[in-house]
Design a protein around this motif. Structure first.
Motif, mmCIF file in Angstrom:
data_model
loop_
_atom_site.group_PDB
_atom_site.id
_atom_site.type_symbol
_atom_site.label_atom_id
_atom_site.label_comp_id
_atom_site.label_asym_id
_atom_site.label_seq_id
_atom_site.Cartn_x
_atom_site.Cartn_y
_atom_site.Cartn_z
ATOM 1 N N LEU A 80 61.480 -18.105 72.382
ATOM 2 C CA LEU A 80 62.445 -17.008 72.420
ATOM 3 C C LEU A 80 63.051 -16.798 71.034
ATOM 4 O O LEU A 80 63.189 -15.653 70.578
ATOM 5 C CB LEU A 80 63.551 -17.291 73.434
ATOM 6 N N PHE A 81 63.396 -17.884 70.354
ATOM 7 C CA PHE A 81 63.879 -17.771 68.974
ATOM 8 C C PHE A 81 62.861 -17.014 68.127
ATOM 9 O O PHE A 81 63.209 -16.091 67.377
ATOM 10 C CB PHE A 81 64.117 -19.170 68.393
ATOM 11 N N GLU A 82 61.586 -17.377 68.260
ATOM 12 C CA GLU A 82 60.538 -16.729 67.478
ATOM 13 C C GLU A 82 60.390 -15.256 67.844
ATOM 14 O O GLU A 82 60.128 -14.409 66.978
ATOM 15 C CB GLU A 82 59.215 -17.466 67.682
ATOM 16 N N ALA A 83 60.577 -14.944 69.125
ATOM 17 C CA ALA A 83 60.466 -13.549 69.570
ATOM 18 C C ALA A 83 61.552 -12.686 68.921
ATOM 19 O O ALA A 83 61.306 -11.522 68.574
ATOM 20 C CB ALA A 83 60.574 -13.474 71.091
ATOM 21 N N PHE A 84 62.742 -13.252 68.751
ATOM 22 C CA PHE A 84 63.815 -12.518 68.077
ATOM 23 C C PHE A 84 63.533 -12.406 66.578
ATOM 24 O O PHE A 84 63.685 -11.339 65.979
ATOM 25 C CB PHE A 84 65.161 -13.212 68.304
ATOM 26 N N VAL A 85 63.104 -13.506 65.972
ATOM 27 C CA VAL A 85 62.890 -13.529 64.522
ATOM 28 C C VAL A 85 61.784 -12.570 64.108
ATOM 29 O O VAL A 85 61.922 -11.830 63.127
ATOM 30 C CB VAL A 85 62.586 -14.963 64.053
ATOM 31 N N ILE A 86 60.684 -12.560 64.850
ATOM 32 C CA ILE A 86 59.550 -11.699 64.478
ATOM 33 C C ILE A 86 59.917 -10.222 64.571
ATOM 34 O O ILE A 86 59.304 -9.371 63.928
ATOM 35 C CB ILE A 86 58.308 -12.007 65.361
ATOM 36 N N ARG A 87 60.952 -9.920 65.350
ATOM 37 C CA ARG A 87 61.431 -8.540 65.503
ATOM 38 C C ARG A 87 62.657 -8.255 64.619
ATOM 39 O O ARG A 87 63.333 -7.251 64.806
ATOM 40 C CB ARG A 87 61.772 -8.281 66.980
ATOM 41 N N ASN A 88 62.911 -9.163 63.680
ATOM 42 C CA ASN A 88 64.060 -9.020 62.773
ATOM 43 C C ASN A 88 65.376 -8.904 63.539
ATOM 44 O O ASN A 88 66.252 -8.117 63.196
ATOM 45 C CB ASN A 88 63.878 -7.809 61.852
ATOM 46 N N GLN A 89 65.521 -9.741 64.585
ATOM 47 C CA GLN A 89 66.713 -9.704 65.428
ATOM 48 C C GLN A 89 67.435 -11.054 65.469
ATOM 49 O O GLN A 89 67.992 -11.437 66.494
ATOM 50 C CB GLN A 89 66.343 -9.298 66.864
ATOM 51 N N PHE A 90 67.445 -11.762 64.351
ATOM 52 C CA PHE A 90 68.083 -13.077 64.344
ATOM 53 C C PHE A 90 69.562 -12.989 64.708
ATOM 54 O O PHE A 90 70.077 -13.827 65.457
ATOM 55 C CB PHE A 90 67.910 -13.743 62.980
#
Length: 256
Positions: A80-90
């Protein structure tokens, strides 16, 4: 315990940092969570809502509250962390942690390519707000990371503020620390342990044979994760030498 047995390993007591059992919730219902806690809560130190299942889990707030009331912390899987990061949503990810009042978070890069310095920056940022577990290893079975890289990444992530580092295996236990057959990459584990303190590592070991291997290597109080809810009590008996796989391992026959 329900009765007395001699020559049983001494288990650390909750709250503990060694002998840790991380269970994986892949979508238990509220009633299943209540039953799980009733039967296994004493043996569970933390629960991971696997990968990004929290995105689609019904009654998520209520589920988290049940775990919280039982004194069992929960964190969302690293995917889930990666899903946010890859979408520039940290920043949105940080808001999610705050919204659900989570005290733990996992930082990983098993499914994405992430510059390691950037990963450590994420760890440093989150470590100011929550307790961070960082995962090392790839979910791609074809990507073999040499031991020195595992050690280097584990140490720099601990230095960045990770509370513990997780040895990747996926839910199935067939990548990262393990070959696709599920066999432990023994040389890798032993080399990691020459540099990284064992109490700082949480080994993902979903398969019984993997759990047995780590317990025989490091003892009853090794940190193990990705344990299925219905395998928590069986794991505890393996830790205590009360299952055939470790029956003789802790038994000092001279003192029986």
């Amino acid at each position: 315990m329900n009765y007395v047995l001699k020559n049983v390993p001494v288990r650390t007591e909750k709250p503990r940092t060694t002998g840790y059992t991380m269970a994986m919730d892949k979508g238990l219902s509220l009633r299943e969570v209540e039953d799980f806690i009733d039967s296994c809560g004493d043996y569970v130190d933390i629960v991971k809502l696997g990968w990004a299942t929290s995105y689609v889990t019904k009654n998520l707030t209520q589920k988290l509250q049940i775990y919280k009331d039982a004194g069992i912390p929960v964190y969302f899987g690293g995917t889930l962390f990666e899903a946010f990061v890859i979408r520039n949503q940290f920043e949105d990810y940080r808001k999610v942690l705050d919204k659900f009042d989570l005290a733990y978070a996992e930082v990983s890069d098993g499914s994405i390519t992430l510059d390691h310095d950037k990963k450590c920056e994420y760890i440093r940022t989150l470590a100011k707000e929550v307790t961070v577990l960082s995962e090392v290893g790839s979910k791609d079975a074809a990507k073999i990371i040499p031991p020195y890289k595992w050690i280097e990444q584990m140490q720099t992530e601990l230095d960045a503020g990770a509370w513990k580092v997780i040895g990747e295996s996926r839910e199935a236990g067939n990548v990262g620390l393990f070959r696709d057959s599920g066999e432990v990459r023994q040389g890798l584990v032993e080399e990691i342990l020459t540099k990284i303190p064992e109490e700082k590592i949480l080994w993902e070991a979903p398969q019984k044979a993997q759990q047995v291997w780590f317990i025989k290597l490091l003892g009853a109080n090794v940190n193990l994760g990705n344990i299925a809810p219905n395998e928590v009590i069986p794991l505890e008996t393996i830790r205590l030498g009360l299952r055939g796989d470790t029956f003789d391992h802790f038994l000092d026959l001279a003192n029986v």
